[in-house]
Design a protein around this motif. Sequence first.
Motif, short mmCIF file in Angstrom:
data_model
loop_
_atom_site.label_atom_id
_atom_site.label_comp_id
_atom_site.label_asym_id
_atom_site.label_seq_id
_atom_site.Cartn_x
_atom_site.Cartn_y
_atom_site.Cartn_z
N SER A 163 0.83 -1.21 0.00
CA SER A 163 0.00 0.00 0.00
C SER A 163 0.86 1.25 0.00
N GLN A 170 2.24 1.97 -3.36
CA GLN A 170 1.23 2.50 -4.30
C GLN A 170 1.04 4.00 -4.14
N LEU A 171 1.21 4.48 -2.89
CA LEU A 171 0.85 5.88 -2.63
C LEU A 171 2.04 6.80 -2.42
N HIS A 186 -10.30 4.95 -0.38
CA HIS A 186 -9.33 4.54 -1.41
C HIS A 186 -9.98 3.47 -2.29
N ASP A 192 -5.44 6.03 -6.96
CA ASP A 192 -4.11 6.16 -6.37
C ASP A 192 -3.55 7.58 -6.52
#
Lengths: 101, 119, 104
Positions: A19, A22-23, B79, B103
């Motif tokens: 995660s 991804q960010l 999200h 994203d």
Amino acid sequence: MSTLHTVNKSPFSNNSLESCLQLCSEQDCILLIEDGAYGAVAHSPCAGSLQQASARGIGIYVLQSDAQARGLQDLLDNIEPTDYQGFVQLSCQHQCIQSWY
Amino acid sequence: MSAIVCISRHSPYGSSLARDALDAVLAAAAFEQDIALLLMDEGVWQAYRHQQASAIEQKELGKNLSALAVFGVEKVYVHERSLTRRGLDRDSLSLNNVQLLNDEATRALLAQARQVLSF
Amino acid sequence: MTLPSVDKDGYLLNLNDWSPEVAKSLAQAENIELTEDHWEIITLVKAFYQEFDLSPTSRALVRYVNQHLGPEKGRSIYLQTLFPPQPALMVSKLAGLPRPANCF
């Protein structure tokens, strides 16, 4: 504004590192701590995306003492070991700290 | 965009983290801080419909989240990839005024934050 | 009547102990005489708790009253007149709800 991301869970059992990757933005850094250090091994499930992140200019670090304590030696090339002083420096260099746990 | 972003990444009843995140958001709102809540990873279950927390004698996180607007928290984000990964979509959520973020939008939200709270 | 058990701040320990009679006794102890206007707000705040599983703070109370009863009643001054000195705390107490968090 840049962010220091700390990850303290192993990517073999938890999606925190995935995660995080991804960010992550270009000017950010990632620091693997505690069980997060397992993410730095050659067979890391996130090896590919760590490589890509590194290529995008994202700094990737592992806390040396946590890696050492766990016997982790063959770390991925693009991951830089750092110590507690380095941890403090990274913390100061970024506006925010996001803990992935 | 918001000065403070609270990221809540854990399921509603498995630990106190989801409740702690909500408490932090409500406390910030009580002090009239500009705060946004982002649900991601297991955190998206907090907004899942059909919760009946009374069955385990707990307060219902889903109901609490729907109160955020009336407590002055207008920005609640989910999200999108975390939702789809769990086979969920907007209709699976009990909140109707949430915004789904891909994203890129999520990165932008975090990048502009003055402060990030991680739960 | 015997009052059900309350916490150190005078809030009912168990919501199920609440009845209009209990509300009257609690109000009496606070020197408030309950009128139709009071009951309207108390009923609304009980609905708030049903809907959100939370007691309202001052701001949330004003907004909720505004949404449901209109801007004439959805004002701090109106609620202040009915439930002094702190409306969100007082109305939660009289409605049998837990003390609202972050309310001062």
